[in-house]
Design a protein around this motif. Structure first.
Motif, mmCIF file in Angstrom:
data_model
loop_
_atom_site.group_PDB
_atom_site.id
_atom_site.type_symbol
_atom_site.label_atom_id
_atom_site.label_comp_id
_atom_site.label_asym_id
_atom_site.label_seq_id
_atom_site.Cartn_x
_atom_site.Cartn_y
_atom_site.Cartn_z
ATOM 1 N N LEU A 205 0.815 -1.226 0.000
ATOM 2 C CA LEU A 205 0.000 0.000 0.000
ATOM 3 C C LEU A 205 0.847 1.274 0.000
ATOM 4 O O LEU A 205 0.304 2.373 -0.099
ATOM 5 C CB LEU A 205 -0.934 0.011 1.218
ATOM 6 C CG LEU A 205 -1.979 -1.105 1.296
ATOM 7 C CD1 LEU A 205 -2.781 -0.994 2.596
ATOM 8 C CD2 LEU A 205 -2.927 -1.061 0.102
ATOM 9 N N GLY A 206 2.168 1.130 0.165
ATOM 10 C CA GLY A 206 3.033 2.308 0.169
ATOM 11 C C GLY A 206 3.140 2.993 1.527
ATOM 12 O O GLY A 206 3.654 4.103 1.629
ATOM 13 N N LEU A 207 2.675 2.324 2.588
ATOM 14 C CA LEU A 207 2.838 2.890 3.941
ATOM 15 C C LEU A 207 4.271 2.699 4.425
ATOM 16 O O LEU A 207 4.788 3.475 5.218
ATOM 17 C CB LEU A 207 1.872 2.212 4.918
ATOM 18 C CG LEU A 207 0.415 2.669 4.838
ATOM 19 C CD1 LEU A 207 -0.495 1.714 5.603
ATOM 20 C CD2 LEU A 207 0.258 4.080 5.392
ATOM 21 N N LEU A 208 4.897 1.630 3.968
ATOM 22 C CA LEU A 208 6.310 1.372 4.269
ATOM 23 C C LEU A 208 7.018 1.115 2.943
ATOM 24 O O LEU A 208 6.408 0.604 2.000
ATOM 25 C CB LEU A 208 6.467 0.141 5.170
ATOM 26 C CG LEU A 208 5.897 0.216 6.589
ATOM 27 C CD1 LEU A 208 6.038 -1.138 7.285
ATOM 28 C CD2 LEU A 208 6.587 1.304 7.413
ATOM 29 N N THR A 209 8.295 1.464 2.904
ATOM 30 C CA THR A 209 9.064 1.208 1.684
ATOM 31 C C THR A 209 10.293 0.407 2.047
ATOM 32 O O THR A 209 10.990 0.740 3.012
ATOM 33 C CB THR A 209 9.537 2.534 1.027
ATOM 34 O OG1 THR A 209 8.776 3.603 1.555
ATOM 35 C CG2 THR A 209 9.397 2.497 -0.473
ATOM 36 N N GLY A 210 10.548 -0.649 1.270
ATOM 37 C CA GLY A 210 11.743 -1.448 1.495
ATOM 38 C C GLY A 210 11.440 -2.925 1.464
ATOM 39 O O GLY A 210 10.326 -3.343 1.118
ATOM 40 N N ASP A 211 12.431 -3.694 1.859
ATOM 41 C CA ASP A 211 12.315 -5.147 1.884
ATOM 42 C C ASP A 211 11.602 -5.561 3.184
ATOM 43 O O ASP A 211 12.074 -5.215 4.277
ATOM 44 C CB ASP A 211 13.728 -5.747 1.824
ATOM 45 C CG ASP A 211 13.703 -7.236 2.092
ATOM 46 O OD1 ASP A 211 12.777 -7.910 1.590
ATOM 47 O OD2 ASP A 211 14.591 -7.715 2.824
ATOM 48 N N PRO A 212 10.471 -6.281 3.079
ATOM 49 C CA PRO A 212 9.723 -6.640 4.288
ATOM 50 C C PRO A 212 10.591 -7.272 5.385
ATOM 51 O O PRO A 212 10.445 -6.921 6.563
ATOM 52 C CB PRO A 212 8.664 -7.614 3.774
ATOM 53 C CG PRO A 212 8.433 -7.185 2.357
ATOM 54 C CD PRO A 212 9.775 -6.707 1.846
ATOM 55 N N ALA A 213 11.496 -8.156 5.001
ATOM 56 C CA ALA A 213 12.327 -8.824 6.021
ATOM 57 C C ALA A 213 13.170 -7.799 6.790
ATOM 58 O O ALA A 213 13.306 -7.873 8.022
ATOM 59 C CB ALA A 213 13.215 -9.872 5.369
ATOM 60 N N GLU A 214 13.732 -6.827 6.057
ATOM 61 C CA GLU A 214 14.531 -5.759 6.687
ATOM 62 C C GLU A 214 13.656 -4.883 7.587
ATOM 63 O O GLU A 214 14.018 -4.545 8.706
ATOM 64 C CB GLU A 214 15.175 -4.860 5.610
ATOM 65 C CG GLU A 214 16.560 -5.242 5.157
ATOM 66 C CD GLU A 214 17.499 -5.653 6.288
ATOM 67 O OE1 GLU A 214 17.786 -4.794 7.151
ATOM 68 O OE2 GLU A 214 17.934 -6.815 6.303
ATOM 69 N N LEU A 215 12.486 -4.526 7.046
ATOM 70 C CA LEU A 215 11.562 -3.663 7.792
ATOM 71 C C LEU A 215 11.139 -4.331 9.103
ATOM 72 O O LEU A 215 11.004 -3.673 10.136
ATOM 73 C CB LEU A 215 10.326 -3.344 6.941
ATOM 74 C CG LEU A 215 10.577 -2.488 5.692
ATOM 75 C CD1 LEU A 215 9.349 -2.509 4.774
ATOM 76 C CD2 LEU A 215 10.917 -1.049 6.072
ATOM 77 N N ILE A 216 10.951 -5.647 9.041
ATOM 78 C CA ILE A 216 10.556 -6.387 10.252
ATOM 79 C C ILE A 216 11.709 -6.390 11.244
ATOM 80 O O ILE A 216 11.525 -6.141 12.440
ATOM 81 C CB ILE A 216 10.111 -7.826 9.890
ATOM 82 C CG1 ILE A 216 8.753 -7.772 9.162
ATOM 83 C CG2 ILE A 216 10.024 -8.698 11.130
ATOM 84 C CD1 ILE A 216 8.314 -9.063 8.519
ATOM 85 N N LYS A 217 12.929 -6.616 10.733
ATOM 86 C CA LYS A 217 14.108 -6.630 11.617
ATOM 87 C C LYS A 217 14.252 -5.281 12.332
ATOM 88 O O LYS A 217 14.576 -5.213 13.508
ATOM 89 C CB LYS A 217 15.363 -6.947 10.790
ATOM 90 C CG LYS A 217 16.289 -7.907 11.517
ATOM 91 C CD LYS A 217 17.598 -8.132 10.768
ATOM 92 C CE LYS A 217 17.450 -9.060 9.576
ATOM 93 N NZ LYS A 217 18.636 -9.038 8.690
#
Ligand code: GLY
Ligand code: MN
Ligand code: MN
Length: 298
Positions: A188-200
């Protein structure tokens, strides 16, 4: 013979043997409360049914121009009429951006056309609590942006409910909700980047900042341990827990698609873990967006 009065009992030669240590039985009793008996489950089902009926009535009654406290009063009079002692906790009735405030209990705002209403309200029936959250459009139709956030939270909620099975740990449930929500927020564009990185990096916490759920019973946030030797507790048949992911987009957030500003959504059910899988005690109140719109159109 009756016991000697306290002053006599204190005399050395008449003193009975008194306990020298006091052991707090809480840890034993609390563990006994974690697994619900058939009789307890029956009471919890009734507490859930009462709250579900009140939520359905609130969906039917909500109109632009009403105040949040009118909805609160409606819910709580239904609780009492159906035999509950009252609300199991202070009801949260958050319209529009008030839904993005986690423990909002002022309940004095206005219901506005085009905004969502988040209701977190449960009943206490014969000592047992229910705990339900629904988020629906005040005018009966979700906007496209509201629907995108709503459907993402619902996807996370339903896939977590599906995992309420013996052996799943509380941490696994929370991690699963984080994964679904983070991937969706990237979409949806609320977060930008690689999901795994964003979770970390815990980037999801800006929009999803609370736990996935809690055990439920005599207390809304019921007793019982979530960790043993730092290991997350696994679910067992007889555990009742809430499953309540949410997304809360503060209206002042910078650098996100503006159509999502001020949207707050949480969906919460009470789920019994059984040997055969999850049993949703609160399924008498709709949570699918189309079902909600259909109910409100009537
Ligand atoms: N209503 C309190 C909670 O959802 O945990
Ligand atoms: Mn809850
Ligand atoms: Mn709740």
């Amino acid at each position: 013979m009756a016991d000697a009065p306290e002053w006599k009992a204190r005399r050395a030669n008449t003193a009975p043997t008194k306990p020298q240590t006091i052991i707090d039985p809480a840890t034993i009793v609390h563990e006994m409360r974690v697994l619900k008996s058939a009789e307890e489950i029956e009471l919890m089902q009734r507490a859930a049914d009462i709250a579900a009926e009140a939520h359905v009535e609130a969906m039917k009654a909500a109109r632009p121009g009403m105040k949040e406290y009118e909805i609160e009063a409606l819910l709580e009079q239904i609780f009492r009429r159906l035999g509950a002692a009252g609300p199991a906790y202070t009801s949260i009735i958050g319209a529009g951006a008030n839904a993005t405030i986690l423990h909002y209990i002022n309940n004095d705002g206005e219901l506005r056309d085009g905004e969502l209403l988040l209701i977190d309200a449960g009943a206490e029936y014969r000592g047992y609590a229910s705990d339900i959250t629904r988020t629906f459009p005040i005018n009966g139709r979700y906007t496209k942006a509201q629907r995108e956030i709503y459907d993402l939270v619902l996807e996370a909620q339903m896939s977590c409910v599906e995992k309420v099975r013996p052996g799943t740990t509380h941490d696994q449930l929370k991690s699963h909700s984080i994964e679904v929500l983070t991937k969706g927020m990237v979409r949806l564009g609320l977060l930008t980047g690689d999901p795994a990185e964003l979770i970390k990096e815990k980037k999801y916490e800006q929009f999803y900042m609370h736990g996935l759920g809690h055990m439920l019973g005599i207390d809304v946030h019921d007793v019982g341990r979530y960790y043993y030797d730092k290991k997350s507790r696994a679910l067992e048949p007889g555990v009742v827990m809430t499953v309540e992911p949410g997304l809360y987009i503060n209206p002042n957030t910078k650098d996100i698609p503006e159509q999502y500003l001020g949207i707050g959504v949480r969906i919460e059910d009470d789920v019994l873990c059984t040997a055969n899988g999850p049993r949703v005690l609160t399924n008498k109140v709709p949570k699918n967006a189309e079902e909600i719109e259909k109910l409100m159109a009537r």
